[in-house]
Design a protein around this motif. Sequence first.
Motif, PDB file in Angstrom:
ATOM      1  N   MET A   1       0.829  -1.204   0.000  1.00  0.00           N
ATOM      2  CA  MET A   1       0.000   0.000   0.000  1.00  0.00           C
ATOM      3  C   MET A   1       0.867   1.258   0.000  1.00  0.00           C
ATOM      4  O   MET A   1       0.607   2.199  -0.754  1.00  0.00           O
ATOM      5  CB  MET A   1      -0.919   0.005   1.220  1.00  0.00           C
ATOM      6  CG  MET A   1      -1.791   1.245   1.349  1.00  0.00           C
ATOM      7  SD  MET A   1      -2.978   1.136   2.724  1.00  0.00           S
ATOM      8  CE  MET A   1      -1.845   1.090   4.115  1.00  0.00           C
ATOM      9  N   THR A   2       1.920   1.246   0.806  1.00  0.00           N
ATOM     10  CA  THR A   2       2.790   2.420   0.897  1.00  0.00           C
ATOM     11  C   THR A   2       3.563   2.633  -0.407  1.00  0.00           C
ATOM     12  O   THR A   2       3.703   3.773  -0.885  1.00  0.00           O
ATOM     13  CB  THR A   2       3.771   2.257   2.066  1.00  0.00           C
ATOM     14  OG1 THR A   2       3.044   1.971   3.262  1.00  0.00           O
ATOM     15  CG2 THR A   2       4.585   3.521   2.275  1.00  0.00           C
TER      16      THR A   2
ATOM     17  N   ALA B   1       1.272   4.064  -3.135  1.00  0.00           N
ATOM     18  CA  ALA B   1       1.013   5.488  -2.918  1.00  0.00           C
ATOM     19  C   ALA B   1       2.243   6.317  -3.270  1.00  0.00           C
ATOM     20  O   ALA B   1       2.127   7.415  -3.839  1.00  0.00           O
ATOM     21  CB  ALA B   1       0.613   5.723  -1.466  1.00  0.00           C
TER      22      ALA B   1
ATOM     23  N   SER C   1      -3.765   9.944   1.083  1.00  0.00           N
ATOM     24  CA  SER C   1      -4.026   9.418   2.432  1.00  0.00           C
ATOM     25  C   SER C   1      -3.534   7.983   2.618  1.00  0.00           C
ATOM     26  O   SER C   1      -3.165   7.589   3.725  1.00  0.00           O
ATOM     27  CB  SER C   1      -5.523   9.485   2.738  1.00  0.00           C
ATOM     28  OG  SER C   1      -6.260   8.722   1.785  1.00  0.00           O
ATOM     29  N   SER C   2      -3.498   7.188   1.543  1.00  0.00           N
ATOM     30  CA  SER C   2      -3.051   5.800   1.680  1.00  0.00           C
ATOM     31  C   SER C   2      -1.569   5.729   2.039  1.00  0.00           C
ATOM     32  O   SER C   2      -1.130   4.805   2.731  1.00  0.00           O
ATOM     33  CB  SER C   2      -3.324   5.019   0.393  1.00  0.00           C
ATOM     34  OG  SER C   2      -2.632   5.599  -0.709  1.00  0.00           O
ATOM     35  N   TYR C   3      -0.798   6.716   1.568  1.00  0.00           N
ATOM     36  CA  TYR C   3       0.614   6.749   1.936  1.00  0.00           C
ATOM     37  C   TYR C   3       0.766   6.996   3.440  1.00  0.00           C
ATOM     38  O   TYR C   3       1.542   6.307   4.120  1.00  0.00           O
ATOM     39  CB  TYR C   3       1.339   7.850   1.157  1.00  0.00           C
ATOM     40  CG  TYR C   3       2.748   8.078   1.643  1.00  0.00           C
ATOM     41  CD1 TYR C   3       3.791   7.278   1.193  1.00  0.00           C
ATOM     42  CD2 TYR C   3       3.031   9.094   2.571  1.00  0.00           C
ATOM     43  CE1 TYR C   3       5.089   7.473   1.655  1.00  0.00           C
ATOM     44  CE2 TYR C   3       4.321   9.298   3.030  1.00  0.00           C
ATOM     45  CZ  TYR C   3       5.345   8.488   2.581  1.00  0.00           C
ATOM     46  OH  TYR C   3       6.613   8.686   3.042  1.00  0.00           O
TER      47      TYR C   3
ATOM     48  N   GLY D   1      -0.307   3.970   5.410  1.00  0.00           N
ATOM     49  CA  GLY D   1       0.722   2.930   5.406  1.00  0.00           C
ATOM     50  C   GLY D   1       1.870   3.270   6.346  1.00  0.00           C
ATOM     51  O   GLY D   1       2.386   2.403   7.064  1.00  0.00           O
TER      52      GLY D   1
END
Length: 242
Positions: free
Chosen positions: A112-113, A116, A140-142, A145
């Motif tokens: 996920m990180t 992103a 926001s996903s970064y 993560g």
Amino acid sequence: MTNVPLHPPAGWYPDPAGTVAERFWDGQAWSQSTRDKPTLAEPLFTDPPAYAPSAPGITGYGVPNYGYAQAQPVSGRRVGGFWWRLLGFVIDIFIVNLVSMVITQLTGVTAMTEAAMNRWVQELAFWSETAAGPVPMPDSSYWMGALWGTLIGFALYGAYRVVFLGTMGATVGQLAVGLRTVVIGAEPEAKLGWKPAVIRGLLGSFFWAASLGLINGIFAAFSAKKQTLSDMASGTEVLKVR
């Protein structure tokens, strides 16, 4: 004719209860007064003791050795130096980071990180060509993560420290370089106990997760007992045992 045992003279003697302090013998019985044990380079020995009084109600309470010099030889306790502690810390962080990397991979946090981060790099590249609008920031996903990665690292490092300190009195890194954590004033073989292990373990993990590990460690270089902030809070010190 009745033989009356001769009582030893009043004075300070090694505490027969087994602590590292000295206890005052008033000539008839043990008092409640204690003090830090004086140190001499050489113990002075004379004749062996002639009397062995016991404190009432304490099984196996010892003898004031009035035939020996009251000052005892210096203990073999050595405080762990800064560089040995730093080496042990590096070993611990390597172990924890390796396990943390596996966990974040298995839970999808790393994927996920990275996804992103790739989107952000592409947006920056496009913005650098057009310069249209504000500089893009990670979505926001970064940040989610990054948050999960920090929480996993904190929980893992905290559990690692607490378990090893509570059961063995040292982390793997400390064991590798011959260090041991004890309550202040205790002998190297003394068991640390769970309360100081929890306080020291979780505080050390918090400082590391909050990127304050350097500040925490610097205290071990300059404090009198080579203590970090987590040592001071938990009432512990680190000894060099080999």
